[in-house]
Scaffold this motif. Structure first.
Motif, PDB file in Angstrom:
ATOM      1  N   LYS A 511       0.865  -1.184   0.000  1.00 22.59           N
ATOM      2  CA  LYS A 511       0.000   0.000   0.000  1.00 22.59           C
ATOM      3  C   LYS A 511       0.899   1.230   0.000  1.00 22.59           C
ATOM      4  O   LYS A 511       1.794   1.353   0.830  1.00 22.59           O
ATOM      5  N   VAL A 513       0.816   5.496  -0.043  1.00 24.95           N
ATOM      6  CA  VAL A 513       0.030   6.719   0.121  1.00 24.95           C
ATOM      7  C   VAL A 513       0.949   7.901  -0.145  1.00 24.95           C
ATOM      8  O   VAL A 513       2.029   8.016   0.448  1.00 24.95           O
ATOM      9  N   GLU A 515       1.218  12.325  -1.272  1.00 29.07           N
ATOM     10  CA  GLU A 515       0.576  13.647  -1.305  1.00 29.07           C
ATOM     11  C   GLU A 515       0.929  14.306  -2.628  1.00 29.07           C
ATOM     12  O   GLU A 515       2.093  14.418  -2.991  1.00 29.07           O
ATOM     13  N   THR A 524      -4.524  13.606  -2.450  1.00 28.65           N
ATOM     14  CA  THR A 524      -3.939  12.341  -2.001  1.00 28.65           C
ATOM     15  C   THR A 524      -3.992  11.306  -3.120  1.00 28.65           C
ATOM     16  O   THR A 524      -4.987  11.199  -3.842  1.00 28.65           O
ATOM     17  N   GLU A 526      -3.456   7.173  -3.634  1.00 32.75           N
ATOM     18  CA  GLU A 526      -3.313   5.886  -2.936  1.00 32.75           C
ATOM     19  C   GLU A 526      -3.222   4.765  -3.969  1.00 32.75           C
ATOM     20  O   GLU A 526      -3.940   4.785  -4.969  1.00 32.75           O
ATOM     21  N   GLN A 527      -2.331   3.832  -3.712  1.00 38.65           N
ATOM     22  CA  GLN A 527      -2.221   2.673  -4.591  1.00 38.65           C
ATOM     23  C   GLN A 527      -2.064   1.405  -3.755  1.00 38.65           C
ATOM     24  O   GLN A 527      -1.296   1.359  -2.787  1.00 38.65           O
ATOM     25  N   TYR A 528      -2.846   0.388  -4.140  1.00 39.82           N
ATOM     26  CA  TYR A 528      -2.798  -0.913  -3.475  1.00 39.82           C
ATOM     27  C   TYR A 528      -2.478  -1.973  -4.518  1.00 39.82           C
ATOM     28  O   TYR A 528      -2.911  -1.888  -5.668  1.00 39.82           O
ATOM     29  N   THR A 537      -5.881   2.177  -7.740  1.00 43.44           N
ATOM     30  CA  THR A 537      -5.215   3.476  -7.728  1.00 43.44           C
ATOM     31  C   THR A 537      -6.285   4.551  -7.714  1.00 43.44           C
ATOM     32  O   THR A 537      -7.229   4.498  -8.508  1.00 43.44           O
ATOM     33  N   LYS A 548     -10.847   6.855  -9.765  1.00 44.61           N
ATOM     34  CA  LYS A 548     -10.424   5.621  -9.113  1.00 44.61           C
ATOM     35  C   LYS A 548     -10.491   4.487 -10.110  1.00 44.61           C
ATOM     36  O   LYS A 548     -11.452   4.367 -10.883  1.00 44.61           O
TER      37      LYS A 548
END
Length: 694
Positions: A511, A513, A515, A524, A526-528, A537, A548
């Motif tokens: 994961k 995160v 900025e 923000t 975020e990528q998983y 993403t 998303k």
């Protein structure tokens, strides 16, 4: 953060930048019926401190507009180039009486439009808020606080923009053109660099303010529902205590056009388009007797979607999405140049020399061939319509008053504008073209792939192409350096640099995160990821998801500002399926990609192997450090409704997490807009659930 972010970035830019789109210049406005314009003369008075005040009464509006304009010739910035722009960004963000937050709140409370900058300031407000608005405006002007925090914030943005300069050929060409038109010894030609930014201090901004802000070198224009008596009272109350001072006046060497046609080229490896300009300085401003004829001439040549250049290079040749002329006036010197409406004109790379040939041909055509009566009529109608509509703008009326005073124009200059337009003849237009169009005394400035440079040498008077870096310093002709390495070796070195295949395969999930900062807005990212190929993403701002993409291994779900959809097949689906994970490069060949090694190029001062990655008609050019093996940049060509364009992603600041290196910084750009993402956290093998990817 891999390829999936490219499409998210494009959506984000389109979402934020939609209001900045240019008007359709091919739509011709209707002719204004009146040939005489009722414009009131400005009433003029001067305060004891030397401030010259102009009042243009308008009883038909409840609004009042104040515009303060400094008339100074400051010293060159020199080794502190960039200071002027930085001053405008920091100046007026807070005062001795108001914090930044309080200032913004007070402005919002009265719905005032206004601000201050290095050239003065303005305020536009409902008359009932007269005193409140002037209190705010003069507080910003006379009680500024130059905050180190604001200074650091803005200088960081400037550096980010410079670090991504190589991503946008148009910006590079504009930068080169300004320096070559005016020379670095003239204010408009100075070039800011990372080094000059490092030389600027907060004290420099304070010094500029203390040196050049004075009433005796300023004009105050007031437009709106206000009498002369009231204007005098308000001007004295809010500006009368401003202390006059001796303000230095710098002298510059006035630039001149080159004696022969010259070619300047900056290399942008792999560019699918070339950003071109044909430009030179000219003595041109509103004082010139042929100012109107020259403006109409430029309109016909390249002022709209019906201009000669547009009809030739876009409508006939399909080499560009927009090409126009910019005939810019200046108090001491003006310029002629090309523009796309947003920046330098861009053309298909393979048509670079042909496009330049056609531009020069159109320049010569308007000199040698009289324009038709219909062309003249259409251009006059266009400009008359724009002029008539502009009269409703208080800012326009204020500028009229300043121009009449500054250039010593007749008081009825603007009242008779439409009459002067109607009186123009094709002979007037041709005479203006012969005076201001200089195809033999220009700079041809191009940013593009170096393979298209040699074909431009035929245009140069000396038969040579002059090469420049992005800071507009002359350099030697770039020489191709063979890679002498296979695609498989480049990928193998990259995998090894990340930590090795064994360490990478131990990463079951992660994961990230980060900025992001773009166009002054933060958000923000975020990528998983979870083996074998699940990914999410997302980008969000102010708690709202902009876009998303979630892939659970079988279905790609896209949601956000552009709506929602589910995909189980197609090019986008296949690209996401094969492009997720920490190192999808490891499986390029297994997934059907064609890899081609190019020459060694320089990326941000570092030598890099060039690797072209192709599949299903899509191509990405990737750059891997010769020294470290790590990926430095990816350039992807995108087909969009606005035409073919490139997204550029630079990655760096690799840090090891659980034996594998992750990039902690990424700067991406599309359409001249840059987004920087700084990773805050990376978590590896935390046992992510499959539900995260639905």
């Amino acid at each position: 953060m891999k390829k999936i972010i490219y499409s998210l970035l494009f959506v984000l830019i389109c979402s934020i930048g939609v209001k900045a789109q240019t008007l359709d210049r091919s739509i011709r406005p209707e002719a204004a019926p009146a040939k005489e314009v009722n414009i009131k003369d400005a009433q003029i008075f001067t305060l004891k401190n030397g401030l010259k005040v102009f009042l243009v009464e308008d009883k038909n509006t409840p609004l009042v507009y104040y515009s303060l304009q400094l008339d100074v010739k400051q010293e060159l910035q020199g080794e502190k180039a960039g200071m002027n722009g930085l001053f405008s960004d920091v100046f007026g963000t807070a005062t001795k009486n108001r914090t930044k937050e309080q200032l913004n709140k007070d402005i919002d409370m009265i719905a005032m439009r206004g601000g201050v900058h290095r050239g003065g300031g303005y305020a536009y407000f409902l008359k009932k808020y007269h005193d409140k608005a002037l209190d705010i405006m003069t507080d910003m002007l006379f009680n500024p606080v130059f905050s180190q925090e604001e200074f650091d914030l803005n200088i960081g943005k400037y550096k980010t923009a410079l670090n991504t300069l190589g991503d946008d050929a148009g910006q590079i060409t504009n930068r080169m053109a300004n320096a070559l038109i005016y020379g670095k010894g003239y204010p408009a030609g100075e070039v800011e660099t990372l080094e000059t930014l490092d030389n600027i201090t907060l004290a420099d901004l304070e010094g500029y303010y203390n040196t050049y802000f004075a009433p005796n070198v300023a004009r105050l224009v007031i437009v709106g529902d206000i009498s002369l008596k009231e204007a005098k009272k308000q001007a004295e109350k809010y500006f009368g205590k401003w202390t006059k001072k001796n303000v230095p006046v710098a002298e510059y060497t006035i630039p001149t056009a080159p004696e022969q046609l010259k070619v300047a080229f900056a290399n942008k490896p792999g560019a699918v388009q070339s950003a071109i300009d044909v430009c030179y300085p000219i003595q041109f401003n509103v004082k010139e007797a042929d100012y109107d004829a020259a403006s109409v001439m430029s309109q016909i040549l390249g002022g709209s979607g019906t201009g000669h250049l547009f009809m030739n290079l876009r409508e006939d040749k399909s080499w560009t999405y927009g090409i126009y002329t910019s005939l810019a006036s200046g108090e001491q010197v003006g310029s002629m140049s090309l523009t796309s409406g947003r920046g330098a004109a861009s053309v298909k790379a393979a048509a670079t020399d042909s496009a330049v040939f056609e531009v020069l041909k159109e320049f010569k055509r308007i000199i040698n061939e009289p324009v038709t009566e219909q062309e003249l009529k259409d251009a006059v109608t266009y400009r008359a319509g724009n002029f008539s509509r502009s009269l409703a703008d208080s800012e326009t009326m204020a500028q009229f008053a300043v121009n009449i005073d500054k250039y010593n124009l007749p008081k009825d200059y603007y009242r008779n504008y439409l009459k002067r337009l109607e009186a123009l003849t094709p002979a007037d237009i041709q005479a203006a073209a012969k005076k201001y169009i200089k195809p033999e005394n220009a700079w041809i400035v191009v940013t593009g792939d170096k393979q298209y440079a040699d074909a431009l040498a035929r245009f140069a008077g000396d038969g040579k192409v002059q090469w420049y870096d992005y800071d507009v310093n002359p350099i030697e002709t770039p020489k191709a350096e063979a890679a002498n390495v296979s695609a498989e070796e480049i990928i193998a070195n990259y995998v090894k640099a990340l930590g090795g295949q064994e360490a990478i395969e131990k990463v079951n999930d992660y994961k990230i995160v980060g900025e992001m900062d773009m166009m002054g807005q933060t958000g923000t990212v975020e990528q998983y990821f979870k083996k074998p190929n699940m990914s999410v993403t997302s980008m969000s701002m102010q708690g709202m998801v902009i876009q998303k993409m979630a892939f659970d291994g079988t279905t790609l779900r896209v949601s956000g500002l552009q709506g929602s959809q589910e995909l189980t097949e197609g090019k986008e689906f296949d690209a996401i399926k094969s492009g997720v994970g920490l190192a999808p490069e490891m499986t390029y060949l297994q997934n059907g990609y064609t890899l081609t090694v190019g020459a060694v190029e320089e990326v941000n001062g570092e030598k890099a192997y060039t690797l072209k990655v192709e599949r299903d008609g899509n191509a990405t050019t990737e750059y891997y450090s010769v020294a470290s093996g790590l990926k430095l940049r990816s350039v992807q060509t995108i087909q969009s409704a606005m035409g073919e364009m490139q997204t550029v992603s630079d990655v760096g600041d690799y840090r090891e997490v659980n034996g594998v290196k992750f990039p902690y910084e990424m700067t991406q750009s599309v359409m001249g807009q840059a987004m920087k993402t700084v990773v805050k956290t990376v978590e590896v093998n935390t046992g992510l659930q499959d539900s995260v990817f639905k």
